[in-house]
Design an enzyme around this catalytic site. Sequence first.
Site, PDB file in Angstrom:
ATOM      1  N   ASP A   8       9.337 125.452  95.623  1.00  0.00           N
ATOM      2  CA  ASP A   8      10.003 125.036  94.397  1.00  0.00           C
ATOM      3  C   ASP A   8       9.006 125.084  93.236  1.00  0.00           C
ATOM      4  O   ASP A   8       7.986 124.381  93.245  1.00  0.00           O
ATOM      5  CB  ASP A   8      10.534 123.615  94.580  1.00  0.00           C
ATOM      6  CG  ASP A   8      11.468 123.176  93.469  1.00  0.00           C
ATOM      7  OD1 ASP A   8      11.316 123.655  92.327  1.00  0.00           O
ATOM      8  OD2 ASP A   8      12.337 122.333  93.733  1.00  0.00           O
ATOM      9  N   ASP A  59      19.242 131.599  87.976  1.00  0.00           N
ATOM     10  CA  ASP A  59      20.597 131.207  88.377  1.00  0.00           C
ATOM     11  C   ASP A  59      21.162 130.311  87.289  1.00  0.00           C
ATOM     12  O   ASP A  59      20.569 129.281  86.959  1.00  0.00           O
ATOM     13  CB  ASP A  59      20.548 130.465  89.711  1.00  0.00           C
ATOM     14  CG  ASP A  59      21.923 130.292  90.329  1.00  0.00           C
ATOM     15  OD1 ASP A  59      22.899 130.090  89.570  1.00  0.00           O
ATOM     16  OD2 ASP A  59      22.033 130.344  91.564  1.00  0.00           O
TER      17      ASP A  59
END
Length: 233
Positions: A118, A140
């Site tokens: 992440d 996204d």
Amino acid sequence: MTADRPPLAEGIPDRLYGRRRGHVLRPRQQRLIDLTLPRLTLTDPAHPFPHPVAGLWLEVGFGGGEHAYVLSRANPDVGYIASEVFENGLCSLLTRLAPDGEEATAPLPPNLRLWPRDARHLVAALPEGALDKLILLFPDPWPKARHAKRRFVNPTLLPAVARVVRPGGEWRVASDDPTYQAWVTETLARQDFFASAALATTRPEGWPPTRYEAKALREGRQPLYWSFTRRVS
């Protein structure tokens, strides 16, 4: 909490929603993950490179890796960190770097490090003002309103992002999604960390093309490209 998982900003879910895996990896891809990726993985955010670099750049979510590959090769004096969690995307970049059969031995770019986790945790772990350039291309969009907190461009995450970009440093953002484009415009208009952006409707010089951009153009979507500058306090 572990050493490589510093806390995220309050209100930001500490959960990665994007895909980590797609189809089953082929033997060549598995060798790249097992043998090549560990040789490039960033292990110490406080000291990303063992040698001095002229600047530090971070690309968040590099997709197929074509953009990171071109920029890191074109700027060998810059330390380039490329972050991606999707294994197939990692393999796409690693394939460019290690010939078949040389996954464990091929010389690798000394100015490139990968962060297969992440990216928000890396942002939290980097020293203050560490980045000269932050790059976020076609992320996204999480288009549903209830998913807005998952977006990397986020009012709650902005202080953490601003902390690691040096004064005068650049934050590049590109998106072809109308929802995300409006979100970026609105979010960055309501903050004092980054100055008003240079906005373009065609890819600026020095921004290598990506397959996501090509797909958007083929399908009739108009990408927007922002270049925000970190304000000097």
